[in-house]
Scaffold this motif. Structure first.
Motif, PDB file in Angstrom:
ATOM      1  N   GLY A   1     -62.524  50.897 -53.641  1.00 23.45           N
ATOM      2  CA  GLY A   1     -62.207  49.972 -54.722  1.00 23.45           C
ATOM      3  C   GLY A   1     -60.858  49.297 -54.611  1.00 23.45           C
ATOM      4  O   GLY A   1     -60.517  48.459 -55.455  1.00 23.45           O
ATOM      5  N   ARG A   2     -60.097  49.592 -53.565  1.00 20.63           N
ATOM      6  CA  ARG A   2     -58.761  48.985 -53.426  1.00 20.63           C
ATOM      7  C   ARG A   2     -58.847  47.638 -52.725  1.00 20.63           C
ATOM      8  O   ARG A   2     -59.796  47.342 -52.007  1.00 20.63           O
ATOM      9  CB  ARG A   2     -57.846  49.924 -52.633  1.00 20.63           C
ATOM     10  CG  ARG A   2     -57.567  51.232 -53.346  1.00 20.63           C
ATOM     11  CD  ARG A   2     -56.544  51.036 -54.469  1.00 20.63           C
ATOM     12  NE  ARG A   2     -55.216  50.876 -53.902  1.00 20.63           N
ATOM     13  CZ  ARG A   2     -54.473  49.773 -54.028  1.00 20.63           C
ATOM     14  NH1 ARG A   2     -54.918  48.723 -54.677  1.00 20.63           N
ATOM     15  NH2 ARG A   2     -53.259  49.726 -53.489  1.00 20.63           N
ATOM     16  N   GLN A   3     -57.815  46.818 -52.947  1.00 20.76           N
ATOM     17  CA  GLN A   3     -57.717  45.507 -52.329  1.00 20.76           C
ATOM     18  C   GLN A   3     -56.361  45.402 -51.632  1.00 20.76           C
ATOM     19  O   GLN A   3     -55.348  45.812 -52.197  1.00 20.76           O
ATOM     20  CB  GLN A   3     -57.845  44.393 -53.365  1.00 20.76           C
ATOM     21  CG  GLN A   3     -59.061  44.495 -54.273  1.00 20.76           C
ATOM     22  CD  GLN A   3     -58.794  45.275 -55.543  1.00 20.76           C
ATOM     23  OE1 GLN A   3     -57.668  45.350 -56.019  1.00 20.76           O
ATOM     24  NE2 GLN A   3     -59.830  45.873 -56.100  1.00 20.76           N
ATOM     25  N   TYR A   4     -56.345  44.822 -50.440  1.00 18.01           N
ATOM     26  CA  TYR A   4     -55.115  44.756 -49.660  1.00 18.01           C
ATOM     27  C   TYR A   4     -54.875  43.354 -49.110  1.00 18.01           C
ATOM     28  O   TYR A   4     -55.769  42.744 -48.519  1.00 18.01           O
ATOM     29  CB  TYR A   4     -55.185  45.734 -48.486  1.00 18.01           C
ATOM     30  CG  TYR A   4     -55.354  47.173 -48.893  1.00 18.01           C
ATOM     31  CD1 TYR A   4     -54.267  47.938 -49.325  1.00 18.01           C
ATOM     32  CD2 TYR A   4     -56.612  47.771 -48.865  1.00 18.01           C
ATOM     33  CE1 TYR A   4     -54.427  49.263 -49.700  1.00 18.01           C
ATOM     34  CE2 TYR A   4     -56.787  49.097 -49.248  1.00 18.01           C
ATOM     35  CZ  TYR A   4     -55.692  49.839 -49.663  1.00 18.01           C
ATOM     36  OH  TYR A   4     -55.853  51.153 -50.056  1.00 18.01           O
ATOM     37  N   PHE A   5     -53.642  42.854 -49.306  1.00 22.76           N
ATOM     38  CA  PHE A   5     -53.237  41.597 -48.687  1.00 22.76           C
ATOM     39  C   PHE A   5     -52.895  41.854 -47.225  1.00 22.76           C
ATOM     40  O   PHE A   5     -52.393  42.927 -46.869  1.00 22.76           O
ATOM     41  CB  PHE A   5     -51.997  41.023 -49.382  1.00 22.76           C
ATOM     42  CG  PHE A   5     -52.216  40.629 -50.805  1.00 22.76           C
ATOM     43  CD1 PHE A   5     -53.079  39.601 -51.128  1.00 22.76           C
ATOM     44  CD2 PHE A   5     -51.552  41.281 -51.829  1.00 22.76           C
ATOM     45  CE1 PHE A   5     -53.284  39.227 -52.448  1.00 22.76           C
ATOM     46  CE2 PHE A   5     -51.749  40.925 -53.150  1.00 22.76           C
ATOM     47  CZ  PHE A   5     -52.614  39.893 -53.461  1.00 22.76           C
ATOM     48  N   LEU A   6     -53.124  40.848 -46.391  1.00 26.75           N
ATOM     49  CA  LEU A   6     -52.797  40.944 -44.974  1.00 26.75           C
ATOM     50  C   LEU A   6     -52.029  39.709 -44.531  1.00 26.75           C
ATOM     51  O   LEU A   6     -52.470  38.582 -44.744  1.00 26.75           O
ATOM     52  CB  LEU A   6     -54.062  41.064 -44.122  1.00 26.75           C
ATOM     53  CG  LEU A   6     -55.009  42.239 -44.388  1.00 26.75           C
ATOM     54  CD1 LEU A   6     -56.243  42.122 -43.509  1.00 26.75           C
ATOM     55  CD2 LEU A   6     -54.306  43.579 -44.170  1.00 26.75           C
ATOM     56  N   SER A   7     -50.879  39.926 -43.921  1.00 26.00           N
ATOM     57  CA  SER A   7     -50.129  38.867 -43.238  1.00 26.00           C
ATOM     58  C   SER A   7     -49.401  39.537 -42.079  1.00 26.00           C
ATOM     59  O   SER A   7     -49.557  40.732 -41.853  1.00 26.00           O
ATOM     60  CB  SER A   7     -49.128  38.186 -44.189  1.00 26.00           C
ATOM     61  OG  SER A   7     -47.974  38.998 -44.362  1.00 26.00           O
ATOM     62  N   ASP A   8     -48.590  38.766 -41.351  1.00 27.28           N
ATOM     63  CA  ASP A   8     -47.817  39.398 -40.272  1.00 27.28           C
ATOM     64  C   ASP A   8     -46.481  39.931 -40.774  1.00 27.28           C
ATOM     65  O   ASP A   8     -45.646  40.389 -39.992  1.00 27.28           O
ATOM     66  CB  ASP A   8     -47.623  38.438 -39.091  1.00 27.28           C
ATOM     67  CG  ASP A   8     -46.688  37.273 -39.401  1.00 27.28           C
ATOM     68  OD1 ASP A   8     -46.148  37.192 -40.524  1.00 27.28           O
ATOM     69  OD2 ASP A   8     -46.493  36.417 -38.510  1.00 27.28           O
ATOM     70  N   GLY A   9     -46.266  39.859 -42.101  1.00 26.28           N
ATOM     71  CA  GLY A   9     -45.054  40.405 -42.691  1.00 26.28           C
ATOM     72  C   GLY A   9     -43.888  39.447 -42.739  1.00 26.28           C
ATOM     73  O   GLY A   9     -42.824  39.789 -43.263  1.00 26.28           O
TER      74      GLY A   9
END
Length: 329
Positions: free
Chosen positions: A221-229
């Motif tokens: 149920g979790r959601q995670y953003f993704l970028s290269d930081g």
């Protein structure tokens, strides 16, 4: 372990398939009859035709299968008709989820590839702040709305799901950023708006990394953003492309937002007249005019163990090299 990957013939999906094979999964690629298999030539791949537009057909197609994992990467980023975003991105996800539940698929994890675009243009006042999962989504595109509605539906199910929300994904095989590279090679670069724009990116292989971390880490149920930081300025990407192309002479045009509004209006009109989807459409207008693309990836780092490995300079170098080697540029 058996894994099913939807959207397997697409940009991100094809890389997920490759990684699954490397990890020794029994890898099933969900495709349509019309899907290109250009990037799916490994003889170890098992193919399955799934009709995401029909729950009834999905139930029949999935009945008797026993996947451990499903990665749902199928979807569209541009359409001629607004309704198609919801038919494919929202209803397609809903049909798949309901079919998996109806056939009682013994899933360990369902990973849904969503998008940062579900939040729209929020926190647009300088200095820009990171978009966080506690913020209220305010999608300003049909694409973003369709992905948000898919997320909201998953939240009503009992599937063991995790949602990934990458920012702008680039890399080999990607076609939208390729348009920029092609334009720069043709000696022109086009930017929109005079207000500062903070942009984030993520290399396709780092998205894939996050997918496989999510298969056995993080809470359901979790959601995670993704970028290269990192955070970049609006010209950084085109500057790096220009460098990798050997610095051809170019004209950089920065136009006010209202000019983009006119261009995308006619772009969408021409697309409807010709029946061909164009990258310059009404959805693209809202994406290009957005000023803040910062996002908080710390939860992905803390909970999934996500560590972006490719910064923009290296990623652009690898991408342009791939375009050259495959005759795209």
């Amino acid at each position: 372990m058996k894994i099913l990957i939807t959207g397997a013939s697409g940009f991100i999906g094809s890389f997920i398939v490759e990684e699954a094979l490397k990890r020794g999964f029994e890898t099933w690629a969900a495709v349509r009859k019309s899907s290109s298999r250009e990037w799916l030539k490994d003889e170890r791949i098992h193919f399955i035709e799934l009709n995401l537009s029909s729950k009834a057909q999905l139930v029949e197609q999935l009945r008797g299968m026993d996947f451990d994992y499903v990665v749902h990467a199928a979807g569209v980023t541009k359409c001629l008709n607004k309704a198609d975003f919801h038919r494919i991105n929202t209803e397609g996800t809903k049909n798949l989820a309901e079919a998996l539940l109806e056939v009682k698929m013994p899933l360990k994890r369902f990973v849904f590839v969503s998008s940062l675009s579900i939040f729209g243009a929020i926190k647009e006042q300088e200095p820009y702040e990171e978009i966080r999962e506690s913020d209220t989504p305010q999608p300003n595109t049909e694409y973003g709305r369709s992905k948000l509605e898919a997320e909201q539906f998953l939240a009503t199910t009992t599937l063991p799901y995790i949602i990934l929300r990458p920012t702008g994904v680039y890399g080999p095989r990607e076609k939208d950023y390729f348009i920029m590279a092609k334009s720069i090679k043709g000696h022109s670069d086009f930017a929109v708006g005079y207000k500062r724009q903070d942009i984030t990116f993520v290399y396709v292989k780092d998205v894939v990394q996050a997918v496989f971390l999510a298969l056995d880490k993080g809470e359901n149920g979790r959601q995670y953003f993704l970028s290269d930081g990192e955070v970049y300025q609006s010209t950084t990407f085109s500057d790096l492309i220009h460098e990798e192309l050997g610095r051809p002479w170019w004209i950089r045009i920065t136009a006010p937002v209202w000019v983009l509004r006119i261009v995308t209006f006619f772009g969408e009109y021409i697309g409807r007249m010709t029946g061909k989807v164009t990258a310059l459409n009404n959805d693209k207008y809202n994406i290009l005019k957005q000023r803040n693309w910062r996002c908080d990836i710390q939860p992905a780092i803390d909970e999934l163990g996500y560590q972006p490995t490719v910064k923009l300079e290296q990623g652009v170098k690898e991408t342009i090299q791939w375009y050259k080697e495959h005759g795209w540029l």
